[in-house]
Design a protein around this motif. Structure first.
Motif: not given
Length: 102
Positions: A49-51, A82-86
């Motif tokens: 998810i971060t990538d 934060r990651m889900i928003s991105l």
């Protein structure tokens, strides 16, 4: 309900080939999850998810808070938010007409 979410009806499920076949995009917290999902047929549609969120190839995992204290869960939830928003931003821009160009 600390984050205004009712998850009482949520239950974890085992990842299966059938479930993977029904998806277009799979996001995982750690590299071992990605490897397992790819082994079950998720190659090409599975990402950390971060990538995916940060459009990188760093391979940075999100730490699973399992077994930790409440603060560990809060920290992980903050990072996932934060990651889900991105991720939503990326999906929206990639699916917009002209590849996101406005």
């Amino acid at each position: 309900i600390e984050r205004r979410l009712d998850v009482n009806g949520h239950r974890s499920r085992q990842v299966t080939r059938e479930l993977i076949a029904q998806t277009d995009l799979i996001l995982a917290m750690g590299p071992h999850h990605v490897e397992r999902i790819e082994a079950l047929g998720g190659e090409g549609k599975t990402h950390l998810i971060t990538d995916y969120a940060e459009r990188s190839q760093e391979g940075r995992a999100i730490v699973d808070p399992f077994g930790g204290g409440l603060e560990n869960y809060r920290t992980t939830a903050d990072e996932l938010e934060r990651m889900i928003s991105l991720v939503f931003d990326r999906i929206t821009s990639e699916r917009a007409p002209n590849g996101g160009a406005l």
